[in-house]
Design a protein around this motif. Structure first.
Motif, PDB file in Angstrom:
ATOM      1  N   TYR A 155       0.843  -1.196   0.000  1.00  0.00           N
ATOM      2  CA  TYR A 155       0.000   0.000   0.000  1.00  0.00           C
ATOM      3  C   TYR A 155       0.879   1.248   0.000  1.00  0.00           C
ATOM      4  O   TYR A 155       1.765   1.395   0.857  1.00  0.00           O
ATOM      5  CB  TYR A 155      -0.917   0.022   1.223  1.00  0.00           C
ATOM      6  CG  TYR A 155      -1.852   1.213   1.226  1.00  0.00           C
ATOM      7  CD1 TYR A 155      -2.820   1.343   0.237  1.00  0.00           C
ATOM      8  CD2 TYR A 155      -1.748   2.224   2.184  1.00  0.00           C
ATOM      9  CE1 TYR A 155      -3.666   2.443   0.200  1.00  0.00           C
ATOM     10  CE2 TYR A 155      -2.596   3.327   2.156  1.00  0.00           C
ATOM     11  CZ  TYR A 155      -3.551   3.422   1.165  1.00  0.00           C
ATOM     12  OH  TYR A 155      -4.379   4.514   1.120  1.00  0.00           O
ATOM     13  N   VAL A 156       0.617   2.135  -0.958  1.00  0.00           N
ATOM     14  CA  VAL A 156       1.382   3.381  -1.052  1.00  0.00           C
ATOM     15  C   VAL A 156       0.392   4.515  -1.291  1.00  0.00           C
ATOM     16  O   VAL A 156      -0.527   4.374  -2.098  1.00  0.00           O
ATOM     17  CB  VAL A 156       2.384   3.342  -2.239  1.00  0.00           C
ATOM     18  CG1 VAL A 156       3.091   4.682  -2.417  1.00  0.00           C
ATOM     19  CG2 VAL A 156       3.420   2.243  -2.051  1.00  0.00           C
ATOM     20  N   GLU A 157       0.575   5.616  -0.573  1.00  0.00           N
ATOM     21  CA  GLU A 157      -0.204   6.818  -0.892  1.00  0.00           C
ATOM     22  C   GLU A 157       0.741   7.785  -1.594  1.00  0.00           C
ATOM     23  O   GLU A 157       1.918   7.900  -1.221  1.00  0.00           O
ATOM     24  CB  GLU A 157      -0.778   7.448   0.383  1.00  0.00           C
ATOM     25  CG  GLU A 157      -1.879   6.583   0.964  1.00  0.00           C
ATOM     26  CD  GLU A 157      -2.859   7.340   1.854  1.00  0.00           C
ATOM     27  OE1 GLU A 157      -2.594   8.514   2.195  1.00  0.00           O
ATOM     28  OE2 GLU A 157      -3.883   6.738   2.217  1.00  0.00           O
ATOM     29  N   CYS A 158       0.240   8.468  -2.612  1.00  0.00           N
ATOM     30  CA  CYS A 158       1.114   9.361  -3.374  1.00  0.00           C
ATOM     31  C   CYS A 158       0.324  10.549  -3.914  1.00  0.00           C
ATOM     32  O   CYS A 158      -0.906  10.593  -3.834  1.00  0.00           O
ATOM     33  CB  CYS A 158       1.757   8.600  -4.540  1.00  0.00           C
ATOM     34  SG  CYS A 158       0.598   8.111  -5.817  1.00  0.00           S
ATOM     35  N   SER A 159       1.068  11.503  -4.416  1.00  0.00           N
ATOM     36  CA  SER A 159       0.457  12.607  -5.141  1.00  0.00           C
ATOM     37  C   SER A 159       1.199  12.764  -6.455  1.00  0.00           C
ATOM     38  O   SER A 159       2.370  13.150  -6.466  1.00  0.00           O
ATOM     39  CB  SER A 159       0.567  13.906  -4.326  1.00  0.00           C
ATOM     40  OG  SER A 159       0.251  15.011  -5.162  1.00  0.00           O
ATOM     41  N   ALA A 160       0.506  12.436  -7.538  1.00  0.00           N
ATOM     42  CA  ALA A 160       1.131  12.602  -8.867  1.00  0.00           C
ATOM     43  C   ALA A 160       1.367  14.088  -9.117  1.00  0.00           C
ATOM     44  O   ALA A 160       2.335  14.471  -9.766  1.00  0.00           O
ATOM     45  CB  ALA A 160       0.226  12.008  -9.939  1.00  0.00           C
ATOM     46  N   LYS A 161       0.496  14.905  -8.557  1.00  0.00           N
ATOM     47  CA  LYS A 161       0.603  16.347  -8.789  1.00  0.00           C
ATOM     48  C   LYS A 161       1.924  16.901  -8.239  1.00  0.00           C
ATOM     49  O   LYS A 161       2.611  17.670  -8.889  1.00  0.00           O
ATOM     50  CB  LYS A 161      -0.581  17.062  -8.133  1.00  0.00           C
ATOM     51  CG  LYS A 161      -0.572  18.550  -8.380  1.00  0.00           C
ATOM     52  CD  LYS A 161      -1.896  19.162  -7.992  1.00  0.00           C
ATOM     53  CE  LYS A 161      -1.901  20.641  -8.332  1.00  0.00           C
ATOM     54  NZ  LYS A 161      -3.224  21.233  -8.212  1.00  0.00           N
ATOM     55  N   TYR A 162       2.280  16.490  -7.032  1.00  0.00           N
ATOM     56  CA  TYR A 162       3.477  17.030  -6.387  1.00  0.00           C
ATOM     57  C   TYR A 162       4.650  16.047  -6.382  1.00  0.00           C
ATOM     58  O   TYR A 162       5.622  16.258  -5.658  1.00  0.00           O
ATOM     59  CB  TYR A 162       3.140  17.490  -4.966  1.00  0.00           C
ATOM     60  CG  TYR A 162       2.224  18.684  -4.994  1.00  0.00           C
ATOM     61  CD1 TYR A 162       2.724  19.947  -5.327  1.00  0.00           C
ATOM     62  CD2 TYR A 162       0.861  18.555  -4.749  1.00  0.00           C
ATOM     63  CE1 TYR A 162       1.877  21.044  -5.401  1.00  0.00           C
ATOM     64  CE2 TYR A 162       0.011  19.656  -4.821  1.00  0.00           C
ATOM     65  CZ  TYR A 162       0.529  20.891  -5.140  1.00  0.00           C
ATOM     66  OH  TYR A 162      -0.306  21.978  -5.219  1.00  0.00           O
ATOM     67  N   ASN A 163       4.533  14.995  -7.167  1.00  0.00           N
ATOM     68  CA  ASN A 163       5.603  14.002  -7.268  1.00  0.00           C
ATOM     69  C   ASN A 163       5.997  13.475  -5.884  1.00  0.00           C
ATOM     70  O   ASN A 163       7.175  13.306  -5.578  1.00  0.00           O
ATOM     71  CB  ASN A 163       6.836  14.600  -7.971  1.00  0.00           C
ATOM     72  CG  ASN A 163       7.769  13.515  -8.498  1.00  0.00           C
ATOM     73  OD1 ASN A 163       7.479  12.326  -8.362  1.00  0.00           O
ATOM     74  ND2 ASN A 163       8.889  13.924  -9.066  1.00  0.00           N
TER      75      ASN A 163
END
Ligand SMILES: Nc1nc2c(ncn2[C@@H]2O[C@H](COP(=O)(O)OP(=O)(O)OP(=O)(O)O)[C@@H](O)[C@H]2O)c(=O)[nH]1
Length: 203
Positions: A155-163
């Motif tokens: 499980y990973v949480e990420c933000s493509a917007k802010y890399n």
């Protein structure tokens, strides 16, 4: 030795599948929403801890159901190659409950229909749009507990917007598809470092 890993990116409409891939490969992000209509294939080569890996990243438009057999897989152009990948990245939007339900359904269908002998194909669940944390619809702990403890998936949480955590995601992916040399605790950091110092080639 160069290893080749085929990876499918799946998720509901607009959760940021393409944004994640494009941020990883090209360091770019657009606020403009361009719906994916056909399967897209990206062929980067990445160097991690001094070893080259050929990745085949398949960015799929939302599928109505995981193909139950090879015939169905090849009859529908959008689903081609879906059953034979080495790993699945299932993306949901942390602000959209339905997109998590979609991930639940697809994961279940993968488990029920996957090819005999591929029971170990890793699945990584990704909660994207972490920058919109205030709009989160399911507490992080609940999802993380369900995914890691019950589903036994990454499980990973990420933000493509802010890399944010994009490299971590692909680092986890490489680890989970069996890259024995990448099992160091700080693999993600090393990966990031390799990129910064231009020791990682993405083509
Ligand atoms: N705030 C925020 N917006 C994001 C993020 N990732 C993607 N978006 C936006 O979400 C919208 C959909 O992104 P896409 O990458 O096209 O999503 P997708 O899942 O590939 O969409 P389809 O393939 O059409 O289903 C776009 O407007 C993006 O700018 C993120 O991390 N944060």
């Amino acid at each position: 030795m160069v290893s080749t890993y085929r990876v499918a990116v799946l998720g509901a409409r607009g959760v940021g599948k393409s944004a994640i891939v494009r941020q990883f490969l090209y360091n770019e992000f657009s606020d403009v929403c361009v719906p994916t209509t056909a399967r897209r294939l990206y062929l980067p080569a990445v160097v991690m801890n001094g070893h080259v890996h050929d990745l085949q990243i398949l960015d799929f438009p939302p599928i109505s159901a995981f193909p139950v057999n090879t015939l169905q897989e090849w009859a529908d152009a959008c689903c081609r190659g879906l059953r034979s990948v080495h790993a699945y990245i299932l993306v949901y939007d942390i602000c959209c409950f339905d997109s998590f339900e979609y991930v639940k359904t697809i994961r279940q269908q993968i488990l029920e229909t996957r090819v005999i002998g591929t029971s170990e194909t890793p699945i990584i669940i990704v909660g994207n749009k972490r920058d919109l944390q205030r709009g989160r619809v399911i507490p992080r702990w609940n999802v993380s507990h369900l995914v890691r403890k019950t589903w036994k998936c990454g499980y990973v949480e990420c933000s493509a917007k802010y890399n944010w955590h994009i490299l971590l995601l692909f680092s986890e992916l490489l680890k989970s598809v069996g890259c024995a040399r990448c099992k160091h605790v700080h693999a993600a950091l090393r990966f990031q470092g390799a990129l910064r110092r231009n020791r990682c080639a993405i083509m």
